[in-house]
Motif scaffolding. Sequence first.
Motif, PDB file in Angstrom:
ATOM      1  N   GLU A  72       0.837  -1.206   0.000  1.00  0.00           N
ATOM      2  CA  GLU A  72       0.000   0.000   0.000  1.00  0.00           C
ATOM      3  C   GLU A  72       0.870   1.253   0.000  1.00  0.00           C
ATOM      4  O   GLU A  72       0.609   2.196  -0.736  1.00  0.00           O
ATOM      5  CB  GLU A  72      -0.921   0.010   1.218  1.00  0.00           C
ATOM      6  N   LEU A  73       1.890   1.273   0.847  1.00  0.00           N
ATOM      7  CA  LEU A  73       2.779   2.432   0.934  1.00  0.00           C
ATOM      8  C   LEU A  73       3.561   2.644  -0.357  1.00  0.00           C
ATOM      9  O   LEU A  73       3.834   3.780  -0.745  1.00  0.00           O
ATOM     10  CB  LEU A  73       3.742   2.282   2.114  1.00  0.00           C
ATOM     11  N   ARG A  74       3.926   1.559  -1.026  1.00  0.00           N
ATOM     12  CA  ARG A  74       4.720   1.654  -2.258  1.00  0.00           C
ATOM     13  C   ARG A  74       3.952   2.302  -3.405  1.00  0.00           C
ATOM     14  O   ARG A  74       4.545   2.662  -4.413  1.00  0.00           O
ATOM     15  CB  ARG A  74       5.228   0.275  -2.679  1.00  0.00           C
ATOM     16  N   ARG A  75       2.663   2.460  -3.253  1.00  0.00           N
ATOM     17  CA  ARG A  75       1.900   3.184  -4.280  1.00  0.00           C
ATOM     18  C   ARG A  75       2.296   4.657  -4.308  1.00  0.00           C
ATOM     19  O   ARG A  75       2.077   5.338  -5.299  1.00  0.00           O
ATOM     20  CB  ARG A  75       0.403   3.070  -4.013  1.00  0.00           C
ATOM     21  N   GLU A  76       2.857   5.139  -3.187  1.00  0.00           N
ATOM     22  CA  GLU A  76       3.193   6.555  -3.068  1.00  0.00           C
ATOM     23  C   GLU A  76       4.677   6.830  -2.829  1.00  0.00           C
ATOM     24  O   GLU A  76       5.125   7.957  -2.996  1.00  0.00           O
ATOM     25  CB  GLU A  76       2.399   7.175  -1.920  1.00  0.00           C
ATOM     26  N   ARG A  77       5.432   5.825  -2.396  1.00  0.00           N
ATOM     27  CA  ARG A  77       6.841   6.049  -2.058  1.00  0.00           C
ATOM     28  C   ARG A  77       7.614   4.742  -2.154  1.00  0.00           C
ATOM     29  O   ARG A  77       7.035   3.666  -2.104  1.00  0.00           O
ATOM     30  CB  ARG A  77       6.973   6.627  -0.658  1.00  0.00           C
ATOM     31  N   THR A  78       8.925   4.874  -2.245  1.00  0.00           N
ATOM     32  CA  THR A  78       9.810   3.711  -2.196  1.00  0.00           C
ATOM     33  C   THR A  78      10.092   3.435  -0.733  1.00  0.00           C
ATOM     34  O   THR A  78      10.516   4.327   0.004  1.00  0.00           O
ATOM     35  CB  THR A  78      11.122   4.004  -2.940  1.00  0.00           C
ATOM     36  N   ILE A  79       9.843   2.201  -0.323  1.00  0.00           N
ATOM     37  CA  ILE A  79      10.048   1.852   1.085  1.00  0.00           C
ATOM     38  C   ILE A  79      10.384   0.369   1.190  1.00  0.00           C
ATOM     39  O   ILE A  79       9.834  -0.456   0.452  1.00  0.00           O
ATOM     40  CB  ILE A  79       8.812   2.218   1.937  1.00  0.00           C
ATOM     41  N   ALA A  80      11.294   0.032   2.084  1.00  0.00           N
ATOM     42  CA  ALA A  80      11.738  -1.347   2.270  1.00  0.00           C
ATOM     43  C   ALA A  80      10.818  -2.093   3.235  1.00  0.00           C
ATOM     44  O   ALA A  80      10.241  -1.502   4.156  1.00  0.00           O
ATOM     45  CB  ALA A  80      13.167  -1.358   2.809  1.00  0.00           C
ATOM     46  N   TYR A  81      10.722  -3.387   3.021  1.00  0.00           N
ATOM     47  CA  TYR A  81       9.936  -4.258   3.896  1.00  0.00           C
ATOM     48  C   TYR A  81      10.396  -4.111   5.341  1.00  0.00           C
ATOM     49  O   TYR A  81       9.573  -3.986   6.257  1.00  0.00           O
ATOM     50  CB  TYR A  81      10.076  -5.708   3.422  1.00  0.00           C
TER      51      TYR A  81
END
Length: 128
Positions: A31-40
């Motif tokens: 869900e967060l990756r729809r708006e930003r690059t983020i690691a698990y």
Amino acid sequence: MKGQLGDLEDAVMTRVWRLNRPVTVREVMLELRRERTIAYTTVMTVMDKVHRKGLLHRELDGRAYRYTAVATRADYAAALMAQAWSHGDCPTQALVAFLGGMSPEQRDALDEALRIVRGDEEAPWTPT
């Protein structure tokens, strides 16, 4: 519930509240990756931190945790307001300062909430 949420914690909780069901770290990350690059691992660390703050309940499901919100966003906001209220030397002055900074829309919402609390009308919404 302990303390205010940081920006990333709020972003995580927004997804958990929006999904409104038990979720995994992977689901929140997607869900967060729809708006930003983020690691698990970042999402996992943030969700663990929010769990320790008392806002998320977690249950082991196989090898992964499933997280659910302990309270609604409205309950969280109310707890923050109550916490802020309890820290002032003069609650009346704090409330006057707060109300003075409200927009007309916020004052209308306050008026509606007071009518509901007093029983003057039924709530136009259903708490979740």
